[in-house]
Design a protein around this motif. Structure first.
Motif, PDB file in Angstrom:
ATOM      1  N   GLY A  25       0.414  -1.305   0.232  1.00  0.00           N
ATOM      2  CA  GLY A  25      -0.007   0.005  -0.085  1.00  0.00           C
ATOM      3  C   GLY A  25       0.772   1.387   0.010  1.00  0.00           C
ATOM      4  N   SER A  26       2.530   1.669   0.666  1.00  0.00           N
ATOM      5  CA  SER A  26       2.942   2.170   0.801  1.00  0.00           C
ATOM      6  C   SER A  26       3.449   2.874  -0.707  1.00  0.00           C
ATOM      7  N   LEU A  27       3.652   2.202  -2.012  1.00  0.00           N
ATOM      8  CA  LEU A  27       3.980   2.605  -2.829  1.00  0.00           C
ATOM      9  C   LEU A  27       2.802   2.952  -4.038  1.00  0.00           C
ATOM     10  N   TYR A  28       1.189   2.889  -2.667  1.00  0.00           N
ATOM     11  CA  TYR A  28       0.286   3.200  -3.555  1.00  0.00           C
ATOM     12  C   TYR A  28      -0.598   4.503  -3.031  1.00  0.00           C
ATOM     13  N   VAL A  29       0.161   5.141  -2.453  1.00  0.00           N
ATOM     14  CA  VAL A  29       0.139   6.339  -1.386  1.00  0.00           C
ATOM     15  C   VAL A  29       0.150   7.492  -2.130  1.00  0.00           C
ATOM     16  N   ARG A  45       8.348   5.839  -4.943  1.00  0.00           N
ATOM     17  CA  ARG A  45       7.988   4.947  -4.398  1.00  0.00           C
ATOM     18  C   ARG A  45       9.299   4.320  -2.802  1.00  0.00           C
ATOM     19  N   CYS A  46      10.674   4.719  -3.658  1.00  0.00           N
ATOM     20  CA  CYS A  46      11.426   4.453  -2.700  1.00  0.00           C
ATOM     21  C   CYS A  46      11.402   5.425  -1.462  1.00  0.00           C
ATOM     22  N   PHE A  47      10.818   6.777  -1.658  1.00  0.00           N
ATOM     23  CA  PHE A  47      10.792   7.023   0.475  1.00  0.00           C
ATOM     24  C   PHE A  47      10.209   6.257   1.666  1.00  0.00           C
ATOM     25  N   SER A  48       8.828   5.734  -0.016  1.00  0.00           N
ATOM     26  CA  SER A  48       7.685   5.470   0.509  1.00  0.00           C
ATOM     27  C   SER A  48       8.378   3.866   1.580  1.00  0.00           C
ATOM     28  N   VAL A  49       8.854   2.960   0.905  1.00  0.00           N
ATOM     29  CA  VAL A  49       9.608   1.348   1.081  1.00  0.00           C
ATOM     30  C   VAL A  49      10.746   1.513   2.148  1.00  0.00           C
ATOM     31  N   HIS A 173       0.333  -7.170  -6.867  1.00  0.00           N
ATOM     32  CA  HIS A 173       0.264  -5.496  -7.056  1.00  0.00           C
ATOM     33  C   HIS A 173       0.677  -4.843  -8.555  1.00  0.00           C
ATOM     34  N   HIS A 174       1.309  -5.806  -8.908  1.00  0.00           N
ATOM     35  CA  HIS A 174       1.558  -5.537 -10.494  1.00  0.00           C
ATOM     36  C   HIS A 174       0.309  -5.399 -11.372  1.00  0.00           C
TER      37      HIS A 174
END
Length: 231
Positions: A25-29, A45-49, A173-174
């Motif tokens: 879910g963090s990839l899609y915020v 997305r790198c920041f999210s993970v 999720h892909h």
């Protein structure tokens, strides 16, 4: 009969499911119309993970029955450190011995001695995502943070196969990327996003195959985590 609480097997597995959902879910915020390979998307997305990597140990500590030695359970230890570093490296090198040997005889190894090769790699955000952030964050969250939760209530061999199932499911999720790009749900199910751009030329790869591969490799990584842990 012991009542189900936050230390029970049910809650431990449920916690791992929730952690998987949070990671994906963090990839899609971020609301963006750009593709997953766009520089802005990769940076976000790198920041999210990275944030997930900071939060996951806190999550693990809460669900451990004995969090006093949490860092050791997560693999951050001095005990048997040499074994934990050397054994997985040797086993993985053996697993890929065929391609490594072919690359050696073809002269492919020499490129790794070229400074410009590494400079160009670090300037390529797709390379950084695929070779640094994705493997590092996935192993940290799905292995270091998730396996201790499962190992406290499951046998090592059971935990080795339960955790990677979630790891494999996470890669579905892909499909969202394909649906977002205009594919029908059925088409998105059979197309692996990593090969979508060459679909018309070389055929499709199946997400089911990707799920199987990531699950098996996840089991292998989990097994290395377990056998490298001090007893």
């Amino acid at each position: 009969m012991e009542l189900i609480n936050h230390n029970s097997c049910f809650s431990s597995v449920l916690a791992c499911v929730f952690l998987t959902i949070c990671y994906v879910g963090s990839l899609y915020v971020w609301r963006s119309k750009e593709s997953r390979d766009h520089p802005s998307t990769i940076k976000k997305r790198c920041f999210s993970v990275f944030v997930m990597m900071l939060l996951a140990p806190i999550f693990t500590q809460y669900f451990l029955s004995d969090p006093s030695d949490i860092y050791e359970k997560m693999g951050l230890r001095e005990t048997a450190l040499f074994k934990a570093l050397l054994l997985p490296l040797l086993l993985t090198a053996t697993l890929f011995l065929g391609p490594l040997t072919m690359q050696f005889f073809s002269g492919g190894w020499w490129i790794y001695l070229e400074p410009m090769f590494w400079i160009s790699c670090w300037q390529d955000l797709v390379w950084v995502r695929n070779h640094i952030m994705a493997p590092l964050s996935e192993e940290w969250v799905f292995r270091a943070c998730m396996m201790p939760i499962l190992l406290q209530c499951l046998s090592p061999m059971t935990a080795v196969f339960v955790g990677p199932i979630l790891f494999g499911i996470a890669h579905f999720h892909h499909m969202l990327e394909q649906i977002k790009g205009g594919c029908e749900v059925k088409t998105a199910l059979i197309i692996s996003s990593e090969y979508a751009h060459i679909l018309t030329n070389k055929g499709s790869k199946m997400s089911c195959f990707q799920f199987t591969y990531t699950t098996i490799f996840g089991a292998y990584s989990s097994y290395l985590f377990v056998i490298s842990s001090p007893r």
